[in-house]
Design a protein around this motif. Structure first.
Motif, PDB file in Angstrom:
ATOM      1  N   ILE A  71       0.742  -1.391   0.183  1.00 14.26           N
ATOM      2  CA  ILE A  71      -0.135  -0.021  -0.068  1.00 14.26           C
ATOM      3  C   ILE A  71       0.838   1.256  -0.106  1.00 14.26           C
ATOM      4  N   PHE A  72       1.774   1.257   1.083  1.00 14.25           N
ATOM      5  CA  PHE A  72       2.602   2.531   1.041  1.00 14.25           C
ATOM      6  C   PHE A  72       3.536   2.683   0.103  1.00 14.25           C
ATOM      7  N   ARG A  73       4.185   1.567  -0.116  1.00 19.08           N
ATOM      8  CA  ARG A  73       5.645   1.486  -1.188  1.00 19.08           C
ATOM      9  C   ARG A  73       5.314   0.557  -2.412  1.00 19.08           C
ATOM     10  N   PRO A  74       4.407   1.300  -3.469  1.00 21.26           N
ATOM     11  CA  PRO A  74       4.357   0.358  -4.525  1.00 21.26           C
ATOM     12  C   PRO A  74       5.442  -0.719  -5.081  1.00 21.26           C
ATOM     13  N   HIS A  75       4.869  -1.821  -5.455  1.00 22.65           N
ATOM     14  CA  HIS A  75       6.015  -2.835  -5.988  1.00 22.65           C
ATOM     15  C   HIS A  75       5.603  -2.881  -7.397  1.00 22.65           C
ATOM     16  N   THR A  76       6.528  -2.543  -8.346  1.00 24.81           N
ATOM     17  CA  THR A  76       6.407  -2.790  -9.687  1.00 24.81           C
ATOM     18  C   THR A  76       7.051  -3.714 -10.489  1.00 24.81           C
ATOM     19  N   GLN A  77       7.864  -4.594  -9.727  1.00 25.35           N
ATOM     20  CA  GLN A  77       8.845  -5.551 -10.475  1.00 25.35           C
ATOM     21  C   GLN A  77       8.216  -6.823 -10.233  1.00 25.35           C
ATOM     22  N   GLU A  78       8.065  -7.722 -11.352  1.00 23.31           N
ATOM     23  CA  GLU A  78       7.356  -8.994 -11.189  1.00 23.31           C
ATOM     24  C   GLU A  78       8.253 -10.003 -11.545  1.00 23.31           C
ATOM     25  N   GLU A  79       8.293 -11.368 -10.863  1.00 19.95           N
ATOM     26  CA  GLU A  79       9.031 -12.358 -11.434  1.00 19.95           C
ATOM     27  C   GLU A  79       8.622 -13.581 -10.955  1.00 19.95           C
ATOM     28  N   VAL A  80       8.933 -14.900 -11.762  1.00 20.76           N
ATOM     29  CA  VAL A  80       8.202 -16.105 -11.565  1.00 20.76           C
ATOM     30  C   VAL A  80       9.818 -16.947 -11.308  1.00 20.76           C
ATOM     31  N   THR A  81       9.634 -17.647 -10.067  1.00 20.62           N
ATOM     32  CA  THR A  81      10.664 -18.416  -9.698  1.00 20.62           C
ATOM     33  C   THR A  81      10.139 -19.799  -9.355  1.00 20.62           C
ATOM     34  N   LEU A  82      11.175 -20.556  -9.270  1.00 19.14           N
ATOM     35  CA  LEU A  82      10.826 -21.976  -8.745  1.00 19.14           C
ATOM     36  C   LEU A  82      11.260 -22.226  -7.336  1.00 19.14           C
ATOM     37  N   GLU A  83      10.283 -23.031  -6.651  1.00 21.49           N
ATOM     38  CA  GLU A  83      10.717 -23.386  -5.347  1.00 21.49           C
ATOM     39  C   GLU A  83      10.772 -24.957  -5.246  1.00 21.49           C
ATOM     40  N   ARG A  84      11.514 -25.484  -4.600  1.00 19.92           N
ATOM     41  CA  ARG A  84      11.406 -27.065  -4.427  1.00 19.92           C
ATOM     42  C   ARG A  84      10.457 -27.374  -3.531  1.00 19.92           C
ATOM     43  N   VAL A  85       9.716 -28.426  -3.791  1.00 21.10           N
ATOM     44  CA  VAL A  85       8.643 -28.979  -2.743  1.00 21.10           C
ATOM     45  C   VAL A  85       9.592 -29.636  -1.678  1.00 21.10           C
ATOM     46  N   PRO A  86       9.445 -29.490  -0.506  1.00 24.94           N
ATOM     47  CA  PRO A  86      10.109 -30.319   0.491  1.00 24.94           C
ATOM     48  C   PRO A  86       9.749 -32.061   0.091  1.00 24.94           C
ATOM     49  N   PRO A  87      10.911 -32.741   0.598  1.00 27.10           N
ATOM     50  CA  PRO A  87      10.626 -34.230   0.320  1.00 27.10           C
ATOM     51  C   PRO A  87       9.770 -34.857   1.337  1.00 27.10           C
ATOM     52  N   ARG A  88       9.017 -35.884   0.801  1.00 27.43           N
ATOM     53  CA  ARG A  88       7.950 -36.701   1.531  1.00 27.43           C
ATOM     54  C   ARG A  88       6.846 -36.070   1.588  1.00 27.43           C
ATOM     55  N   ARG A  89       6.330 -35.222   0.573  1.00 28.52           N
ATOM     56  CA  ARG A  89       5.100 -34.519   0.858  1.00 28.52           C
ATOM     57  C   ARG A  89       3.861 -35.171   0.462  1.00 28.52           C
ATOM     58  N   THR A  90       2.660 -35.340   1.228  1.00 33.18           N
ATOM     59  CA  THR A  90       1.556 -35.661   0.910  1.00 33.18           C
ATOM     60  C   THR A  90       0.691 -34.905   0.204  1.00 33.18           C
ATOM     61  N   ASP A 115       7.200 -32.739 -10.925  1.00 35.87           N
ATOM     62  CA  ASP A 115       8.479 -33.192 -10.888  1.00 35.87           C
ATOM     63  C   ASP A 115       9.104 -32.433  -9.346  1.00 35.87           C
ATOM     64  N   GLY A 116       8.401 -31.908  -8.542  1.00 33.41           N
ATOM     65  CA  GLY A 116       8.870 -31.461  -7.396  1.00 33.41           C
ATOM     66  C   GLY A 116       8.996 -30.057  -7.313  1.00 33.41           C
ATOM     67  N   TRP A 117       8.384 -28.936  -7.950  1.00 34.46           N
ATOM     68  CA  TRP A 117       8.692 -27.667  -7.915  1.00 34.46           C
ATOM     69  C   TRP A 117       7.436 -26.898  -7.990  1.00 34.46           C
ATOM     70  N   TYR A 118       7.487 -25.715  -7.328  1.00 34.65           N
ATOM     71  CA  TYR A 118       6.198 -24.645  -7.308  1.00 34.65           C
ATOM     72  C   TYR A 118       6.680 -23.696  -8.297  1.00 34.65           C
ATOM     73  N   GLU A 119       6.003 -22.953  -9.126  1.00 34.77           N
ATOM     74  CA  GLU A 119       6.176 -22.184  -9.864  1.00 34.77           C
ATOM     75  C   GLU A 119       5.614 -20.725  -9.094  1.00 34.77           C
ATOM     76  N   VAL A 120       6.317 -19.781  -8.594  1.00 28.14           N
ATOM     77  CA  VAL A 120       5.769 -18.959  -7.750  1.00 28.14           C
ATOM     78  C   VAL A 120       5.821 -17.512  -8.442  1.00 28.14           C
ATOM     79  N   HIS A 121       4.976 -16.728  -8.675  1.00 28.52           N
ATOM     80  CA  HIS A 121       5.054 -15.413  -9.058  1.00 28.52           C
ATOM     81  C   HIS A 121       5.082 -14.547  -7.657  1.00 28.52           C
ATOM     82  N   ARG A 122       6.049 -13.704  -8.013  1.00 31.70           N
ATOM     83  CA  ARG A 122       6.608 -12.660  -6.737  1.00 31.70           C
ATOM     84  C   ARG A 122       6.380 -11.219  -7.226  1.00 31.70           C
TER      85      ARG A 122
END
Length: 128
Positions: A71-90, A115-122
């Motif tokens: 709200i107070f400091r606008p964010h204008t940059q966007e990126e898509v990153t990959l985060e690994r899923v922790p092992p043994r996840r139900t 294949d064990g990754w999340y695509e995360v938009h930030r």
């Protein structure tokens, strides 16, 4: 113990979807929670569930802080990153991970890859 956590998670999702706490809806929710098939091939450790729930409790104040930052400091940059899923996840723990990432205003999970990754938009502040 883990079976109870899966049942509670299913009921919580049911109540979030219906937003109705009448007796009939509670009975239907319990029936749906018991009738949904489980995954007998993978068992989650209790400490994995507690760790995920602890991260969600930490994410609540973090979400408020990030909301005020946006709200107070606008964010204008966007990126898509990959985060690994922790092992043994139900599937229940994967749902909680996705909920945790998406709960904060600056991030959202776009896709869960098999294949064990999340695509995360930030969103980020512009670097000066």
């Amino acid at each position: 113990m883990i079976g109870y956590l899966n049942l509670i998670l299913r009921l919580a999702i049911w109540f979030l979807l219906t937003a109705n706490f009448s007796v009939a809806n509670i009975i239907i929710g319990v029936a749906v929670a018991f009738l949904l098939p489980g995954s007998p091939k993978s068992r989650a450790a209790l400490k994995d569930w507690l760790r995920a729930l602890g991260k969600i409790l930490i994410a609540i104040p973090q979400a408020y802080v990030e909301a005020f930052e946006i709200i107070f400091r606008p964010h204008t940059q966007e990126e898509v990153t990959l985060e690994r899923v922790p092992p043994r996840r139900t599937p229940g723990l994967i749902f909680l991970d996705i909920f945790l990432i998406t709960f904060t205003p600056k991030t959202i999970v776009l896709k869960y890859r098999e294949d064990g990754w999340y695509e995360v938009h930030r969103v980020r502040r512009r670097k000066t």
